[in-house]
Write a protein that holds these residues in place. Structure first.
Motif, PDB file in Angstrom:
ATOM      1  N   MET A 172      -4.881   9.489  -2.834  1.00 13.69           N
ATOM      2  CA  MET A 172      -6.255   9.712  -3.280  1.00 13.69           C
ATOM      3  C   MET A 172      -6.691  11.157  -3.093  1.00 13.69           C
ATOM      4  O   MET A 172      -7.812  11.502  -3.442  1.00 13.69           O
ATOM      5  CB  MET A 172      -7.196   8.804  -2.484  1.00 13.69           C
ATOM      6  N   PHE A 225      -8.507 -10.847   3.887  1.00 11.93           N
ATOM      7  CA  PHE A 225      -9.661 -10.647   4.768  1.00 11.93           C
ATOM      8  C   PHE A 225      -9.978 -11.940   5.525  1.00 11.93           C
ATOM      9  O   PHE A 225     -10.144 -11.943   6.743  1.00 11.93           O
ATOM     10  CB  PHE A 225     -10.847 -10.203   3.915  1.00 11.93           C
ATOM     11  N   LEU A 285      -5.637  -8.034  -7.389  1.00 10.67           N
ATOM     12  CA  LEU A 285      -5.833  -7.221  -6.187  1.00 10.67           C
ATOM     13  C   LEU A 285      -7.049  -7.710  -5.399  1.00 10.67           C
ATOM     14  O   LEU A 285      -6.992  -7.878  -4.173  1.00 10.67           O
ATOM     15  CB  LEU A 285      -6.015  -5.749  -6.570  1.00 10.67           C
ATOM     16  N   ALA A 286      -8.158  -7.971  -6.118  1.00  7.92           N
ATOM     17  CA  ALA A 286      -9.379  -8.398  -5.425  1.00  7.92           C
ATOM     18  C   ALA A 286      -9.167  -9.748  -4.742  1.00  7.92           C
ATOM     19  O   ALA A 286      -9.575  -9.952  -3.592  1.00  7.92           O
ATOM     20  CB  ALA A 286     -10.534  -8.480  -6.410  1.00  7.92           C
ATOM     21  N   LEU A 296     -13.259  -3.967   4.332  1.00 13.52           N
ATOM     22  CA  LEU A 296     -13.039  -4.282   2.921  1.00 13.52           C
ATOM     23  C   LEU A 296     -13.042  -3.003   2.087  1.00 13.52           C
ATOM     24  O   LEU A 296     -12.217  -2.831   1.184  1.00 13.52           O
ATOM     25  CB  LEU A 296     -14.126  -5.244   2.430  1.00 13.52           C
ATOM     26  N   LEU A 317       0.814  -1.213   0.000  1.00  8.94           N
ATOM     27  CA  LEU A 317       0.000   0.000   0.000  1.00  8.94           C
ATOM     28  C   LEU A 317       0.847   1.262   0.000  1.00  8.94           C
ATOM     29  O   LEU A 317       0.420   2.299  -0.514  1.00  8.94           O
ATOM     30  CB  LEU A 317      -0.947   0.001   1.210  1.00  8.94           C
ATOM     31  N   SER A 368      -4.926  -6.831 -13.349  1.00 12.69           N
ATOM     32  CA  SER A 368      -4.543  -6.034 -12.171  1.00 12.69           C
ATOM     33  C   SER A 368      -5.686  -6.021 -11.159  1.00 12.69           C
ATOM     34  O   SER A 368      -5.473  -6.254  -9.963  1.00 12.69           O
ATOM     35  CB  SER A 368      -4.164  -4.626 -12.616  1.00 12.69           C
ATOM     36  N   ASP A 369      -6.913  -5.781 -11.621  1.00  7.48           N
ATOM     37  CA  ASP A 369      -8.024  -5.727 -10.672  1.00  7.48           C
ATOM     38  C   ASP A 369      -8.287  -7.073 -10.024  1.00  7.48           C
ATOM     39  O   ASP A 369      -8.605  -7.157  -8.840  1.00  7.48           O
ATOM     40  CB  ASP A 369      -9.299  -5.239 -11.372  1.00  7.48           C
ATOM     41  N   SER A 370      -8.160  -8.160 -10.808  1.00  6.62           N
ATOM     42  CA  SER A 370      -8.546  -9.428 -10.201  1.00  6.62           C
ATOM     43  C   SER A 370      -7.480  -9.932  -9.230  1.00  6.62           C
ATOM     44  O   SER A 370      -7.813 -10.511  -8.204  1.00  6.62           O
ATOM     45  CB  SER A 370      -8.856 -10.477 -11.270  1.00  6.62           C
ATOM     46  N   TRP A 378      -8.131  -6.108 -16.279  1.00  7.18           N
ATOM     47  CA  TRP A 378      -8.707  -7.305 -15.668  1.00  7.18           C
ATOM     48  C   TRP A 378      -7.702  -8.001 -14.746  1.00  7.18           C
ATOM     49  O   TRP A 378      -8.008  -8.351 -13.615  1.00  7.18           O
ATOM     50  CB  TRP A 378      -9.150  -8.302 -16.748  1.00  7.18           C
ATOM     51  N   ILE A 400      -7.118  -9.189  -1.639  1.00  8.82           N
ATOM     52  CA  ILE A 400      -7.869  -8.540  -0.563  1.00  8.82           C
ATOM     53  C   ILE A 400      -8.777  -9.550   0.130  1.00  8.82           C
ATOM     54  O   ILE A 400      -8.821  -9.631   1.362  1.00  8.82           O
ATOM     55  CB  ILE A 400      -8.685  -7.359  -1.124  1.00  8.82           C
ATOM     56  N   VAL A 434      -9.697  -1.247   2.410  1.00 13.45           N
ATOM     57  CA  VAL A 434      -8.600  -1.848   1.650  1.00 13.45           C
ATOM     58  C   VAL A 434      -8.841  -1.682   0.153  1.00 13.45           C
ATOM     59  O   VAL A 434      -7.924  -1.345  -0.603  1.00 13.45           O
ATOM     60  CB  VAL A 434      -8.413  -3.327   2.031  1.00 13.45           C
ATOM     61  N   PHE A 435     -10.090  -1.902  -0.290  1.00 13.07           N
ATOM     62  CA  PHE A 435     -10.390  -1.717  -1.717  1.00 13.07           C
ATOM     63  C   PHE A 435     -10.052  -0.295  -2.164  1.00 13.07           C
ATOM     64  O   PHE A 435      -9.546  -0.082  -3.270  1.00 13.07           O
ATOM     65  CB  PHE A 435     -11.881  -1.993  -1.987  1.00 13.07           C
ATOM     66  N   SER A 436     -10.342   0.682  -1.307  1.00 13.62           N
ATOM     67  CA  SER A 436     -10.043   2.068  -1.680  1.00 13.62           C
ATOM     68  C   SER A 436      -8.544   2.310  -1.709  1.00 13.62           C
ATOM     69  O   SER A 436      -8.035   2.986  -2.606  1.00 13.62           O
ATOM     70  CB  SER A 436     -10.684   3.033  -0.684  1.00 13.62           C
ATOM     71  N   LEU A 437      -7.841   1.763  -0.716  1.00  9.33           N
ATOM     72  CA  LEU A 437      -6.414   2.050  -0.619  1.00  9.33           C
ATOM     73  C   LEU A 437      -5.626   1.449  -1.776  1.00  9.33           C
ATOM     74  O   LEU A 437      -4.583   1.983  -2.153  1.00  9.33           O
ATOM     75  CB  LEU A 437      -5.852   1.535   0.716  1.00  9.33           C
ATOM     76  N   VAL A 438      -6.090   0.325  -2.315  1.00 11.51           N
ATOM     77  CA  VAL A 438      -5.328  -0.259  -3.426  1.00 11.51           C
ATOM     78  C   VAL A 438      -5.567   0.486  -4.726  1.00 11.51           C
ATOM     79  O   VAL A 438      -4.880   0.217  -5.713  1.00 11.51           O
ATOM     80  CB  VAL A 438      -5.641  -1.759  -3.665  1.00 11.51           C
ATOM     81  N   SER A 439      -6.515   1.425  -4.752  1.00 13.20           N
ATOM     82  CA  SER A 439      -6.882   1.991  -6.048  1.00 13.20           C
ATOM     83  C   SER A 439      -5.699   2.601  -6.813  1.00 13.20           C
ATOM     84  O   SER A 439      -5.635   2.426  -8.036  1.00 13.20           O
ATOM     85  CB  SER A 439      -8.041   2.979  -5.890  1.00 13.20           C
ATOM     86  N   ALA A 494     -14.394  -6.705 -10.551  1.00 15.97           N
ATOM     87  CA  ALA A 494     -13.398  -7.159  -9.576  1.00 15.97           C
ATOM     88  C   ALA A 494     -13.228  -6.190  -8.406  1.00 15.97           C
ATOM     89  O   ALA A 494     -13.161  -6.619  -7.257  1.00 15.97           O
ATOM     90  CB  ALA A 494     -12.056  -7.390 -10.275  1.00 15.97           C
ATOM     91  N   ILE A 495     -13.141  -4.910  -8.692  1.00 16.91           N
ATOM     92  CA  ILE A 495     -12.857  -3.980  -7.594  1.00 16.91           C
ATOM     93  C   ILE A 495     -13.855  -2.827  -7.528  1.00 16.91           C
ATOM     94  O   ILE A 495     -14.378  -2.519  -6.460  1.00 16.91           O
ATOM     95  CB  ILE A 495     -11.416  -3.419  -7.718  1.00 16.91           C
ATOM     96  N   THR A 496     -14.126  -2.187  -8.648  1.00 16.95           N
ATOM     97  CA  THR A 496     -14.951  -0.980  -8.611  1.00 16.95           C
ATOM     98  C   THR A 496     -16.312  -1.254  -7.983  1.00 16.95           C
ATOM     99  O   THR A 496     -16.747  -0.536  -7.077  1.00 16.95           O
ATOM    100  CB  THR A 496     -15.127  -0.421 -10.031  1.00 16.95           C
ATOM    101  N   MET A 518      -2.935   1.438  -7.183  1.00 14.20           N
ATOM    102  CA  MET A 518      -2.169   0.369  -7.794  1.00 14.20           C
ATOM    103  C   MET A 518      -2.898  -0.259  -8.972  1.00 14.20           C
ATOM    104  O   MET A 518      -2.358  -1.165  -9.609  1.00 14.20           O
ATOM    105  CB  MET A 518      -1.877  -0.705  -6.749  1.00 14.20           C
ATOM    106  N   ARG A 519      -4.120   0.161  -9.241  1.00 11.91           N
ATOM    107  CA  ARG A 519      -4.886  -0.468 -10.312  1.00 11.91           C
ATOM    108  C   ARG A 519      -4.437   0.066 -11.670  1.00 11.91           C
ATOM    109  O   ARG A 519      -4.178   1.263 -11.836  1.00 11.91           O
ATOM    110  CB  ARG A 519      -6.362  -0.183 -10.119  1.00 11.91           C
TER     111      ARG A 519
END
Lengths: 461, 461, 461
Positions: free
Chosen positions: C313, A357, A349-350, B303, A309, A345-347, A343, A353, B306-311, B239-241, B313-314
């Motif tokens: 961000m 979790f 990361l997801a 969640l 992060l 990069s997002d997957s 796709w 996460i 963490v989802f926001s913090l990785v943004s 995946a993330i958004t 890196m996307r």
């Protein structure tokens, strides 16, 4: 009194006149510290000592008498002397008859004697009522009042009334007594303060060893190789880039090692056709430190998350990002969004996460207070089902992230594989074997065996 | 012995010669597993069985006799047979008179019989001293030594001495006995292993349902609508958004649902003018699962964080950022800092961080070991005052972030509101009603009612 | 019954016919609430009241009699009246002889009376068996069934059998009894519900004061100074930039304040040459709230981490980043990677991450359930060794990050030092003195003193 009243946690009734006299045999450090504390809490204290000459070290409100005289003054006698000198109590047996003797001694080594000190004392003086207590409290902490950790005082003894009397003193000193049952528990209580994270030793040394190996492996491939062949100085990779490569690798491998012994156990049971034979010793030990392995894996995973992060805040990363954008700007063109890259990069990361979790969830349920509140079915559900799901997600995260490296020749510097590949060996093996084990044709006999069925009853004879 | 000594946690005194013989009725899986473990811990074990012919499955150091003979050899008899067969013990009543009978049975369903198995056993054999124990331990765990979760053995019984004897055995096996009091507690102990997160069921199903709804709602508006009307493929949003849109919405709604039943309760009490009448059933149930709702809300909030913090890196985000910068560079101009934007962005981030911080604090205080260490006033302060503050901060965070959407027509794709708006309905309603309830003219009668005052005393007749 | 059955945690045996009658003296709010709950759980309840005329407020299944008549009907009498009115029980002494009296009273202030209410009751009625219980349960919670926090009921009393009877009732009501020993514990139990985070007051006020000071200090230097001298409006710094400057400063100072009293204690002991004299009062108090200081420091550190991680961000940060890149692009040149900058940025991030990681570890081990599971040696190892390591890492993190400010004149706006410099004073002082203290020539006498040795034995006279 002044000091004590400032400690709101240790409120003691001020009805000092009610307190019964307590006798302490021995004027060593712990005997003195305990005496001080008891006098503060309103107990009249009398010391039993070989030389009845008043020492300066003894609290000034305490009386000092010979052992015999001191013992006669009190119903409770605290034996603050070492086990080797217990013999001298034998001549006093008659005076000590019926008295409550509190054994506070500790040993220097685990299981130093065949029986616990308290049991030995009870054998020497069968007419006395021996209670084990106070051995887990440090004299220094007692003196200074900084009892953060060890407010708990383990108490055990065969005589319920005697135990009750000692527990009342413990409470009056502002400590929390914990009844551990009969004197049989004394050995466990005496071993307790000698342990320094006994279950953690093997997992910690294993982790340190593996971490060192992977660190130098990465150092060689990422810093030294680059310096030799590309003449680039990336020595600052030591601070974040390499730790952030080692941490996820360690987390994944250790998490897989948590589930590996269960796999071995299943195979051994299937092969033997019975559950009534002992596992090999190494497997037993391994199974007993799975929780510790898992928590260390969680620590590595957490470090990996934070290391990842912070990456946008690194000077190197912003320089690299800026360079990419500037070169596009100078070339007067904007690259379109690469949907595949988005796709991937997002997957990954997801997946990471979600895996993390679940991992944290496993960690929380392994907190003693939480795991004591769940029953066996619930614990198994979380630790087994959710644990495997976490392993699958983390393995998938690594696969999606590092997948491209498998086929790229640049990943094989000095003909060595990238550590992503190394990290995948154990988890993939665990998942594949586990996948085989849940097939009905394998699962059914295994379940039967675990319910007590035996293939060759002869074996267990 | 070898295996046990490797388990430092389960140190058992090696003074085997002292151990009293234990008798086990029944040679089923659990009886055998318990026998094995007891023999390992130094207890002579004798089995009572219908066929005294020695079975291969029984531990080889154990003796097998008829029930009557076995019972006579021991003071403690473990009844490892099923409740349906308890009748056969009646003829043995005389032999079992005064003996300690340990009921280890479990049922298949919650509250299967009107009385607990242990109470039933005590009724059948009034002269025996029945103790309930060991039913929460799994035979497999006992056998394999992997007792991570269930070291705790709940013990209850009417005879204190008998209970003490059983608790000593429990300790000798390396387990932790927990005295639950008289035999009345047996029903609770027997129900315990049958439960799988009973209080979690409703909150989890509710969350899964709402999550699925919001996920498909977002999928329709963000991916499908964009694909149809703007011909853009944003499928990777899955995946993330989209998760990062659903998580905060779920967290906010669930957090509001934690405080909604309290609001309903206050309104009902104000309307009825008394606290001495029962709430409707649904409200009672709702109030009892508030802790679980809150913890699930915390999971969603974590969640979201963490989802926001990785943004950054996307791939998508860095592409979008790069595109923006390049277009400015190509236009040869630098946009000045928009102060309003800076204020909005910083303040919604700050609100979110503080709200999440309080949320985590609430989560930590709900850990059993922490909540047991705070008293009622402290718990109410944290859960009510800080809880509402967290709700206010999180609602403000959402309002500041999503405020601009309310007036923008592009937010109403297919005439449907954006999910930010949906998420605000419940929390805003809760906050508005709560705000009304703390007005003195409403708060005073409510406080009186909660202290026992009644508007129409007739009502309670 | 309906309501209770929905609460699966509070399963009560339905064998109501067995329950013994319970008598309640007093028809106030708590007496009524307890009566309702007992009737729900199957106990016949009889109220003792001055006016035997049936009040509408009393549960309708309960009988109301005169005190004497009611007392004769039950073995257990709950005294739901205030301490001032205990005198009226004296005439009933004969009827109450041998009965179990449950004292449920609370006081309005800590240590309001010289002896606890329960002890006072026991003195008034020496023939009765007094048990303290239920005082920590709120009437409102009992009534509404929302017993999240206070399922624990502290019970104490001198008569073991009487205590057992009361604990059975507690269990039957779905609560958890906790035996606190003899009636001596009553004072502690009565003080318990009156406390609102007693150990937290000083640390919280200290933190709030320091936070306010640093906030306005930063506000003056970063926002007002910039506005006056550079005509730039950076008011939005209030939301994130300034909090993110105050939080790390607070975390570092508070962490140093955790270890400072230990340093003082060592110096005082070295100077005095003995451990057998009391520390000054302020030092005692300080030592007792170190855990709380540490946890608040951890809270600030966590906020600092999140505030830092969201920075990419922020609108301001992306604007600043974009501006830097665009200016490079417009100048048609790419800056090469500055290796020193990369090293500094990566190493302060890495130091901060490791320091925070150890900090979180310290926080986890201070959870009651974890610290109860470690012994004194382990606790000292974690809190002292790892704690100092965390302090060293965090100080180094600040030094590496803020080092450049020391020599830059722009850091001395209005001749005031930057708060980074202020934050380093206490931690550096602690580390330097600690470093001196671990030199053998200082450490040896200190260790001897802590083991009970005295330089001038006369002193302790």
């Amino acid at each position: 009194m002044n000091k004590n009243s400032s400690n709101i946690m240790a409120l003691t009734p001020n009805t000092s006149n009610k307190r019964e006299t307590v006798c302490i045999f021995g004027t060593g450090d712990f005997g003195r510290a305990l005496g001080h504390k008891m006098i503060q809490s309103g107990y009249p204290v009398v010391y039993g000592s070989r030389s009845t000459q008043i020492s300066n070290l003894i609290p000034k409100d305490a009386e000092v008498l010979s052992h015999a005289e001191a013992a006669q003054k009190a119903a409770i006698i605290i034996i603050a002397i070492q086990r080797q000198h217990y013999n001298f109590l034998i001549p006093l047996a008659e005076i000590l008859h019926g008295k409550v003797l509190v054994d506070i001694s500790n040993n220097l080594k685990l299981n130093q004697y065949p029986e616990s000190n308290a049991e030995y004392l009870a054998q020497l003086l069968p007419g006395s009522r021996v209670v084990k207590a106070f051995n887990t409290v440090s004299a220094w902490a007692l003196q200074s009042g900084t009892l953060d950790a060890s407010r708990q005082v383990f108490v055990c003894g065969d005589d319920v009334e005697a135990k009750q009397m000692v527990m009342n003193i413990v409470r009056a000193l502002g400590l929390t007594p914990l009844d551990k049952g009969s004197l049989l528990a004394a050995q466990e209580i005496e071993n307790y303060p000698l342990q320094l994270f006994p279950m953690w030793k093997f997992p910690i040394f294993l982790s340190l060893g593996l971490t060192a190996f992977f660190f130098f492996y990465c150092l060689a491939l990422d810093v030294i190789y680059t310096y030799i062949y590309e003449k680039k100085n990336f020595s600052f990779f030591i601070a974040i880039t390499i730790p952030n490569r080692v941490c996820p690798v360690m987390a994944l491998i250790l998490l897989a090692l948590v589930y590996l012994p269960g796999i071995f156990a299943a195979i051994i049971q299937l092969y033997r056709g019975t559950k009534y034979r002992r596992f090999p010793d190494w497997l037993d030990k391994w199974m007993l430190c799975r929780k510790q392995l898992g928590l260390i894996a969680l620590a590595f995973a957490s470090l990996h998350v934070v290391f990842s992060l912070v990456s946008p805040m690194r000077a190197f990363v912003s320089w690299r990002t800026g360079k990419g954008i500037i070169s596009q700007a100078l070339n007067n063109k904007t690259e379109p969004l690469n949907n595949t890259n988005a796709w991937i990069s997002d997957s990954y990361l997801a997946l990471g996460i979600l895996g993390f979790f679940l991992f944290v969830l496993l960690g929380i349920t392994s907190l003693p207070s939480v795991s004591n509140n769940v029953n066996w079915r619930e614990f198994r559900f979380v630790q087994s089902k959710l644990g495997y799901l976490a392993l699958i997600l983390c393995t998938a995260h690594t696969l999606v992230y590092g997948g491209k490296w498998f086929l790229s020749p640049s990943a094989y510097k000095w003909y060595l594989p990238n550590i992503y590949m190394l990290s995948l060996v154990v988890p993939c093996a665990v998942l594949v074997v586990k996948f085989v084990l849940i097939f009905p044709c394998v699962d059914r006999p295994l379940t039967q065996i675990r319910q007590g069925w035996e293939r060759n009853p002869k074996h267990s004879e």
